[in-house]
Write a protein that holds these residues in place. Structure first.
Motif, PDB file in Angstrom:
ATOM      1  N   PRO A   1       0.840  -1.204   0.000  1.00 34.22           N
ATOM      2  CA  PRO A   1       0.000   0.000   0.000  1.00 34.22           C
ATOM      3  C   PRO A   1       0.874   1.252   0.000  1.00 34.22           C
ATOM      4  O   PRO A   1       1.904   1.289   0.697  1.00 34.22           O
ATOM      5  N   PRO A   2       0.536   2.283  -0.778  1.00 33.03           N
ATOM      6  CA  PRO A   2       1.375   3.495  -0.832  1.00 33.03           C
ATOM      7  C   PRO A   2       1.656   4.093   0.548  1.00 33.03           C
ATOM      8  O   PRO A   2       2.770   4.579   0.797  1.00 33.03           O
ATOM      9  N   ALA A   3       0.671   4.056   1.448  1.00 36.28           N
ATOM     10  CA  ALA A   3       0.870   4.643   2.779  1.00 36.28           C
ATOM     11  C   ALA A   3       1.912   3.900   3.592  1.00 36.28           C
ATOM     12  O   ALA A   3       2.492   4.454   4.531  1.00 36.28           O
ATOM     13  N   SER A   4       2.178   2.623   3.228  1.00 39.27           N
ATOM     14  CA  SER A   4       3.150   1.838   3.996  1.00 39.27           C
ATOM     15  C   SER A   4       4.582   2.270   3.728  1.00 39.27           C
ATOM     16  O   SER A   4       5.497   1.875   4.454  1.00 39.27           O
ATOM     17  N   LEU A   5       4.799   3.068   2.674  1.00 40.75           N
ATOM     18  CA  LEU A   5       6.158   3.561   2.431  1.00 40.75           C
ATOM     19  C   LEU A   5       6.628   4.501   3.541  1.00 40.75           C
ATOM     20  O   LEU A   5       7.830   4.728   3.702  1.00 40.75           O
ATOM     21  N   THR A   6       5.689   5.034   4.329  1.00 41.65           N
ATOM     22  CA  THR A   6       6.088   5.861   5.469  1.00 41.65           C
ATOM     23  C   THR A   6       6.882   5.049   6.489  1.00 41.65           C
ATOM     24  O   THR A   6       7.510   5.618   7.386  1.00 41.65           O
ATOM     25  N   THR A   7       6.853   3.726   6.340  1.00 41.65           N
ATOM     26  CA  THR A   7       7.671   2.866   7.197  1.00 41.65           C
ATOM     27  C   THR A   7       9.141   3.261   7.122  1.00 41.65           C
ATOM     28  O   THR A   7       9.866   3.190   8.122  1.00 41.65           O
ATOM     29  N   PHE A   8       9.589   3.688   5.960  1.00 44.04           N
ATOM     30  CA  PHE A   8      11.002   4.057   5.810  1.00 44.04           C
ATOM     31  C   PHE A   8      11.323   5.347   6.570  1.00 44.04           C
ATOM     32  O   PHE A   8      12.445   5.513   7.049  1.00 44.04           O
ATOM     33  N   ASP A   9      10.363   6.236   6.676  1.00 42.91           N
ATOM     34  CA  ASP A   9      10.524   7.412   7.526  1.00 42.91           C
ATOM     35  C   ASP A   9      10.697   6.984   8.979  1.00 42.91           C
ATOM     36  O   ASP A   9      11.580   7.449   9.692  1.00 42.91           O
ATOM     37  N   ILE A  10       9.838   6.062   9.389  1.00 37.87           N
ATOM     38  CA  ILE A  10       9.848   5.614  10.784  1.00 37.87           C
ATOM     39  C   ILE A  10      11.126   4.850  11.100  1.00 37.87           C
ATOM     40  O   ILE A  10      11.764   5.071  12.139  1.00 37.87           O
ATOM     41  N   ILE A  11      11.507   3.931  10.199  1.00 40.76           N
ATOM     42  CA  ILE A  11      12.732   3.163  10.427  1.00 40.76           C
ATOM     43  C   ILE A  11      13.939   4.087  10.489  1.00 40.76           C
ATOM     44  O   ILE A  11      14.847   3.909  11.317  1.00 40.76           O
ATOM     45  N   SER A  12      13.949   5.096   9.622  1.00 40.70           N
ATOM     46  CA  SER A  12      15.039   6.064   9.637  1.00 40.70           C
ATOM     47  C   SER A  12      15.136   6.751  10.992  1.00 40.70           C
ATOM     48  O   SER A  12      16.230   6.901  11.554  1.00 40.70           O
TER      49      SER A  12
END
Length: 568
Positions: free
Chosen positions: A376-387
């Motif tokens: 899902p496009p919204a799941s790419l925010t995971t990379f913000d969080i992991i960062s």
């Protein structure tokens, strides 16, 4: 940024306490209103409960925010521009309401009761939002999209209101658990803000992965019921820690005190300032205990609020709207000195607002298949969080000790240096997003899809920027605010998030109006392949460069005024 940039509060504190002292000496009390025992209250034992409620709140908040643009375009059938504007406006409102919560905390209820009351409002909002998501199923053939929209927006803005009592007070209540007069606890407090933000991102990670998947694949009813349960659990955890918290006594409204200075200065505008500042009115401040703020020469006009008029007679009989203390005047001056730094943060949060609006829309126009999975496009925010989660421990355990050895400062990097690094990273993130969109458009014209995973670096760079700027502004405003203004200071640190999201809404609306004239698709049409979202990202990058230069100028002036005032 130069070496002499460590901010020094303009306050005379009590001398550091003996480490063997039985009680805290910063004015905090326990639940029974007795001086707080160091061995049984405060410190990390209390912060675990506080971080627990923050984690629960962030699961709920980001469970809405991360995928809200998808809900608005899918379930409520809003256009791309309208949905992005709605998301930014709602997030902005969620970070504007902390001014309301801070007012009640500093004036009437204290931080603990403010969090408790607003948590209850938050839970009500989550329940309303969950019911709204179930309306199509519950109403059947009598389903009315207007009722659905009204119920959804009612739930959203109840959550925004509830957020107003949590954001300024949870962070301030957590920092209150560390005695500022104890050198060990004072250093530990700096780590608290890092781990506070880390707990926020743990909640955000859960939302961006599990909850987004549930919302897209099972349904919004279940996808909102789960964070509602988390909020109820967080409320229980917060209440459970009440016996180990340290509490600051309510000291009256800082907004009232600041307003009194403005009114008194205007009423005394015709009076001449004395050459000797010791002739200005000052009494021991009941709100600050044994702290007294030094007089400074900046913003001299407001010193007129502390002029004792020849006809005033007894100083104690004078109205506070006619005569204020020097310390009271200096509270206003502190806010005025911090304002240019605050203003520089607004564009940073307008940039990070893209992660919950235009980045999601960009991702929806890309190939979201990653191997056997559909992302899902919204799941790419995971990379913000992991960062964020990776950078915080590195910052706290590696960068700070190295910088401390190089600079000799407790924090390693000063707060202003930390903010500047984050602003520079936000520009890098926007430049990458613009280049990425230009490449995506070029490939789209040839019929070649571009993998959504190319968005990951943009999220990661902005996440690293948050570690420096979002945490730095929180610590900056808490430290520079006086004891009776800590909740207000924390609320002011949240306010750039609101202003940044409102700014993003305004810019998006203006771009739509200016570029979609005469039947043209504009920069951000519903079909992004017909637009130029890359132009919008380049605009944000250019504004970011101008903002960074403005911040460097303001920070140099702030450091200069702080150093001069401390020396005076």
């Amino acid at each position: 940024m130069d070496a002499q940039d460590e901010e020094r509060p303009l306050i005379h504190h009590l001398p550091p306490q003996d480490e063997s002292s039985e009680f805290s000496r910063d004015g905090t009390v326990d639940i029974n209103n007795q001086p707080a025992l160091k061995q049984s209250t405060g410190n990390w034992r209390a912060c675990f409960f506080i971080l627990g409620v923050e984690f629960s709140e962030c699961v709920a908040f980001f469970g809405i925010a991360k995928n809200l643009v998808t809900y608005l375009t899918g379930a409520l059938h809003e256009s791309n521009v309208d949905a992005a504007t709605t998301v930014s406006t709602w997030i902005g409102s969620s970070f504007f309401t902390p001014l309301i919560g801070a007012f009640f905390a500093d004036t009437f209820w204290g931080r603990y009761w403010t969090v408790l009351i607003f948590l209850s409002v938050y839970v009500t909002g989550m329940l309303t939002l969950t019911v709204s998501a179930c309306l199509p199923l519950l109403m059947g053939s009598s389903y009315d999209r207007g009722v659905h929209r009204v119920t959804a927006y009612l739930g959203l803005y109840l959550v925004a209101l509830g957020n107003g009592g949590i954001k300024p007070c949870v962070a301030a209540l957590g920092a209150d658990q560390f005695d500022a007069t104890d050198p060990v606890e004072r250093v530990t407090k700096g780590s608290f803000f890092n781990w506070y933000y880390w707990s926020i991102n743990i909640g955000s990670l859960l939302s961006a992965t599990v909850l987004v998947w549930v919302q897209d694949n099972i349904g919004w009813g279940v996808g909102l019921a789960i964070p509602t349960v988390f909020m109820m659990s967080g409320l229980s955890v917060f209440i459970a820690g009440r016996k180990v918290y340290r509490y600051h006594k309510v000291g009256g409204s800082p907004l009232t005190r600041v307003s009194q200075v403005v009114v008194a200065a205007l009423r005394n505008y015709h009076l001449m300032l004395p050459e000797d500042c010791s002739a200005l009115h000052e009494v021991p401040s009941p709100n600050e205990g044994n702290c007294k703020i030094q007089h400074t020469n900046q913003f001299r006009f407001f010193d007129k609020a502390a002029i004792v008029a020849p006809y005033s007679g007894d100083k104690g009989a004078m109205s506070p709207w006619r005569l204020c203390t020097v310390s009271q005047v200096e509270e206003l001056k502190m806010l005025l000195r911090m304002f240019p730094v605050w203003a520089s943060m607004v564009l940073f949060f307008a940039v990070t607002a893209q992660m919950s609006s235009t980045f999601i829309e960009q991702g929806a126009a890309m190939d979201n298949r990653v191997g056997p999975f559909t992302v899902p496009p919204a799941s790419l925010t995971t990379f913000d969080i992991i960062s964020v989660m990776v950078c915080i421990p590195i910052y706290d355990a590696v960068l700070v000790p190295l910088a401390r050895r190089a600079t000799g400062k407790e924090r390693g990097l000063s707060q202003l240096q930390r903010l500047g690094v984050g602003l520079a990273l936000s520009v890098v993130g926007m430049v990458y997003a613009a280049l990425l969109e230009a490449r995506r458009l070029a490939l789209a014209r040839t019929g070649t899809p571009m993998s959504i995973m190319w968005q990951a670096p943009a999220f990661a760079v902005l996440g690293a920027g948050e570690v420096f700027t979002a945490i730095g502004i929180l610590e900056f405003f808490y430290d520079q605010s006086l004891g009776g203004m800590k909740s207000l200071g924390t609320a002011l640190a949240q306010l750039p998030v609101a202003a940044g999201n409102y700014l993003n809404s305004v810019v998006l609306g203006a771009i739509a109006a200016l570029t979609a004239r005469g039947g043209k698709p504009g920069w951000i049409p519903d079909d992004l392949n017909e637009g130029h979202l890359d132009y919008f990202f380049w605009l944000m990058a250019a504004l970011g460069v101008v903002n960074l230069l403005h911040f460097v100028y303001c920070s140099m002036r702030y450091r200069g005024s702080s150093n001069n005032n401390t020396a005076s």
